[in-house]
Scaffold this active site. Structure first.
Site, PDB file in Angstrom:
ATOM      1  N   HIS A   1      -7.400   0.503  -6.302  1.00 15.85           N
ATOM      2  CA  HIS A   1      -7.619  -0.326  -5.106  1.00 15.85           C
ATOM      3  C   HIS A   1      -8.334  -1.618  -5.537  1.00 15.85           C
ATOM      4  O   HIS A   1      -9.485  -1.854  -5.195  1.00 15.85           O
ATOM      5  CB  HIS A   1      -8.456   0.458  -4.086  1.00 15.85           C
ATOM      6  CG  HIS A   1      -8.384  -0.092  -2.692  1.00 15.85           C
ATOM      7  ND1 HIS A   1      -7.616  -1.179  -2.348  1.00 15.85           N
ATOM      8  CD2 HIS A   1      -8.995   0.313  -1.544  1.00 15.85           C
ATOM      9  CE1 HIS A   1      -7.769  -1.426  -1.051  1.00 15.85           C
ATOM     10  NE2 HIS A   1      -8.590  -0.538  -0.546  1.00 15.85           N
TER      11      HIS A   1
ATOM     12  N   ARG B   1       0.878  -1.187   0.000  1.00 16.85           N
ATOM     13  CA  ARG B   1       0.000   0.000   0.000  1.00 16.85           C
ATOM     14  C   ARG B   1       0.903   1.220   0.000  1.00 16.85           C
ATOM     15  O   ARG B   1       1.702   1.410   0.904  1.00 16.85           O
ATOM     16  CB  ARG B   1      -0.906   0.002   1.232  1.00 16.85           C
ATOM     17  CG  ARG B   1      -1.555   1.348   1.480  1.00 16.85           C
ATOM     18  CD  ARG B   1      -2.638   1.295   2.526  1.00 16.85           C
ATOM     19  NE  ARG B   1      -3.816   0.626   2.014  1.00 16.85           N
ATOM     20  CZ  ARG B   1      -5.037   0.738   2.554  1.00 16.85           C
ATOM     21  NH1 ARG B   1      -5.224   1.462   3.630  1.00 16.85           N
ATOM     22  NH2 ARG B   1      -6.053   0.102   2.033  1.00 16.85           N
TER      23      ARG B   1
ATOM     24  N   ARG C   1     -13.592  -8.542   2.073  1.00 16.17           N
ATOM     25  CA  ARG C   1     -12.171  -8.295   1.794  1.00 16.17           C
ATOM     26  C   ARG C   1     -11.368  -9.560   2.095  1.00 16.17           C
ATOM     27  O   ARG C   1     -10.484  -9.952   1.339  1.00 16.17           O
ATOM     28  CB  ARG C   1     -11.645  -7.132   2.655  1.00 16.17           C
ATOM     29  CG  ARG C   1     -12.227  -5.764   2.358  1.00 16.17           C
ATOM     30  CD  ARG C   1     -11.806  -5.255   1.001  1.00 16.17           C
ATOM     31  NE  ARG C   1     -10.361  -5.181   0.852  1.00 16.17           N
ATOM     32  CZ  ARG C   1      -9.588  -4.177   1.274  1.00 16.17           C
ATOM     33  NH1 ARG C   1     -10.132  -3.116   1.831  1.00 16.17           N
ATOM     34  NH2 ARG C   1      -8.275  -4.204   1.102  1.00 16.17           N
TER      35      ARG C   1
ATOM     36  N   CYS D   1     -16.208   1.735   0.646  1.00 17.79           N
ATOM     37  CA  CYS D   1     -15.014   0.955   0.978  1.00 17.79           C
ATOM     38  C   CYS D   1     -14.646   1.097   2.446  1.00 17.79           C
ATOM     39  O   CYS D   1     -13.993   0.212   3.002  1.00 17.79           O
ATOM     40  CB  CYS D   1     -13.844   1.371   0.085  1.00 17.79           C
ATOM     41  SG  CYS D   1     -13.516   3.140   0.101  1.00 17.79           S
TER      42      CYS D   1
ATOM     43  N   GLN E   1     -10.151  -4.085  -2.966  1.00 14.19           N
ATOM     44  CA  GLN E   1     -11.441  -3.604  -2.479  1.00 14.19           C
ATOM     45  C   GLN E   1     -12.544  -3.916  -3.493  1.00 14.19           C
ATOM     46  O   GLN E   1     -13.632  -4.375  -3.137  1.00 14.19           O
ATOM     47  CB  GLN E   1     -11.368  -2.094  -2.231  1.00 14.19           C
ATOM     48  CG  GLN E   1     -12.689  -1.486  -1.771  1.00 14.19           C
ATOM     49  CD  GLN E   1     -13.080  -1.931  -0.383  1.00 14.19           C
ATOM     50  OE1 GLN E   1     -12.305  -1.815   0.543  1.00 14.19           O
ATOM     51  NE2 GLN E   1     -14.299  -2.442  -0.223  1.00 14.19           N
TER      52      GLN E   1
ATOM     53  N   ASP F   1     -17.282   7.209  -1.630  1.00 13.82           N
ATOM     54  CA  ASP F   1     -15.993   7.171  -0.928  1.00 13.82           C
ATOM     55  C   ASP F   1     -15.714   8.584  -0.425  1.00 13.82           C
ATOM     56  O   ASP F   1     -16.382   9.544  -0.836  1.00 13.82           O
ATOM     57  CB  ASP F   1     -14.899   6.680  -1.898  1.00 13.82           C
ATOM     58  CG  ASP F   1     -13.538   6.485  -1.223  1.00 13.82           C
ATOM     59  OD1 ASP F   1     -13.492   6.428   0.024  1.00 13.82           O
ATOM     60  OD2 ASP F   1     -12.527   6.401  -1.945  1.00 13.82           O
TER      61      ASP F   1
HETATM   62  N1  NVA Z   1     -10.000   6.656  -1.475  1.00 12.99           N
HETATM   63  C1  NVA Z   1      -9.641   6.265  -0.140  1.00 12.99           C
HETATM   64  C2  NVA Z   1      -9.877   4.805   0.053  1.00 12.99           C
HETATM   65  C3  NVA Z   1      -9.514   4.267   1.411  1.00 12.99           C
HETATM   66  C4  NVA Z   1      -9.730   2.787   1.518  1.00 12.99           C
HETATM   67  C5  NVA Z   1      -8.180   6.629   0.122  1.00 12.99           C
HETATM   68  O1  NVA Z   1      -7.364   6.410  -0.783  1.00 12.99           O
HETATM   69  O2  NVA Z   1      -7.873   7.115   1.208  1.00 12.99           O
HETATM   70  N1   CP Z   2     -11.162  -0.052   2.585  1.00  6.23           N
HETATM   71  C1   CP Z   2      -9.892  -0.121   3.010  1.00  6.23           C
HETATM   72  O1   CP Z   2      -8.956  -0.377   2.253  1.00  6.23           O
HETATM   73  O2   CP Z   2      -9.744   0.082   4.348  1.00  6.23           O
HETATM   74  P1   CP Z   2      -8.374   0.282   5.138  1.00  6.23           P
HETATM   75  O3   CP Z   2      -7.813   1.615   4.724  1.00  6.23           O
HETATM   76  O4   CP Z   2      -8.779   0.252   6.584  1.00  6.23           O
HETATM   77  O5   CP Z   2      -7.430  -0.831   4.784  1.00  6.23           O
END
Ligand code: NVA
Ligand code: CP
Length: 303
Positions: free
Chosen positions: A130, A103, A289, A261, A133, A221
């Site tokens: 992502h 990540r 997930r 998400c 997800q 989101d």
């Molecule tokens: N769009 C959000 C998704 C988090 C799971 C982010 O990138 O923070």
């Molecule tokens: N939806 C998601 O990826 O959650 P986290 O940021 O908690 O991993």
């Protein structure tokens, strides 16, 4: 299947369905206490340059349930954080591990990791994509709706990593995909190019009402993703009204489901009453997930 899962367009339709089918099977086995230690003796490294609740815990538990070993690697502790090049990190970690979930911010970093690593690389979220997800989202939609064909999937909000991945995943699965973003916050150009091939099955608008009309699934989101904290004030103004509330729900089909998400910002992109009314779907989605990622791990790491 390719060596890695870096973005949804790494999958073709058959591969996507075969992941969803395996996820459903692993979920069944998990719920019924049927052991499925298909990755016994394997180790997954998990590199995190951003916060996580769901991704970290579901990958870690998933690896454990598959009989393997997860290894949490914070970029604060790794030499990457001190500037060791990704190409060296990739080649070193390939000598110890059987797979890496990462990540981070730039998609290019994940692409570079995959290029230099000899082991599978899984994108656990970048600013661009992502995919893990979206596999869980599609699994959940299929559980609730029983199909993808003829399902209208609507996303309201930022043209971010989620939008990019949902467009590709939704269209690959066979849904009609409607996206509403504020002007200037459209999804990535290459994703819009991908969607072109689907003709009228894809629509992009700035009008949330048009997008929400007769929707079977409403997805949203956060207005400001991780790493965009300094834009929050501007975004709060630009995204005003881009919210799933009871008024917007009334435009969708009566049995429309809500997906997010998570984490969610109540009072911004979703109202608390809508979230609570759809909590079952939302937390099934979060649970999925685990099952979807276990399917990805098996597909990429079981030899
Ligand atoms: N769009 C959000 C998704 C988090 C799971 C982010 O990138 O923070
Ligand atoms: N939806 C998601 O990826 O959650 P986290 O940021 O908690 O991993």
């Amino acid at each position: 299947m390719q060596k890695d899962l870096l973005k949804m367009s790494d999958l073709n339709k058959d591969e996507l369905f075969s992941i969803l089918d395996l996820a459903a099977q692993l979920k069944y086995e998990n719920k019924n206490g049927i052991p499925h230690k298909r990755l016994a003796g394997k180790t997954l490294g998990m590199i995190f340059q951003k916060s996580s609740t769901r991704t970290r815990v579901s990958f870690e538990v998933g690896m454990y349930q598959l009989g393997g070993q997860p290894l949490f690697l914070s970029s604060r502790d790794l030499q990457i954080g001190r500037g060791e090049p990704i190409e060296d990190t990739a080649r070193v970690l390939s000598r110890y591990l059987d797979g890496i979930m990462i990540r981070t911010y730039a998609q290019k970093e994940v692409e570079d990791l995959a290029k230099y690593a000899s082991i599978p690389i899984i994108n656990g979220l970048t600013d661009y994509a992502h995919p893990c997800q979206v596999l869980a989202d599609l699994l959940t939609i299929r559980e609730y709706k029983g199909k993808f064909d003829g399902v209208k999937f609507t996303y309201i909000g930022d043209g971010n990593n989620m939008a990019n991945s949902l467009i590709v995943g939704g269209l690959l699965a066979g849904m009609d995909v409607a996206i509403a973003t504020p002007a200037g916050y459209e999804p990535a150009a290459d994703v819009l190019e991908f969607a072109k091939a689907y003709g009228s099955k894809f629509t992009l608008t700035t009008d949330i009402n048009e997008a929400a009309k007769d929707a079977d699934v409403l997805y949203t989101d956060v207005w400001a993703s991780m790493g965009m904290e300094d834009e929050i004030q501007k975004r709060q103004a630009d995204f005003k009204g881009f919210c799933i509330d009871s008024r917007l729900m009334s435009l969708a089909k009566p049995d429309a489901m809500v997906q997010h998400c998570l984490p969610a910002h109540r009072g911004e992109e979703i109202m608390a009453d809508v979230l609570e009314a759809h909590a079952n779907e939302l937390f099934d989605e979060a649970e999925n997930r685990l099952h979807a990622q276990k399917a990805v791990l098996v597909k990429l790491m079981e030899k």
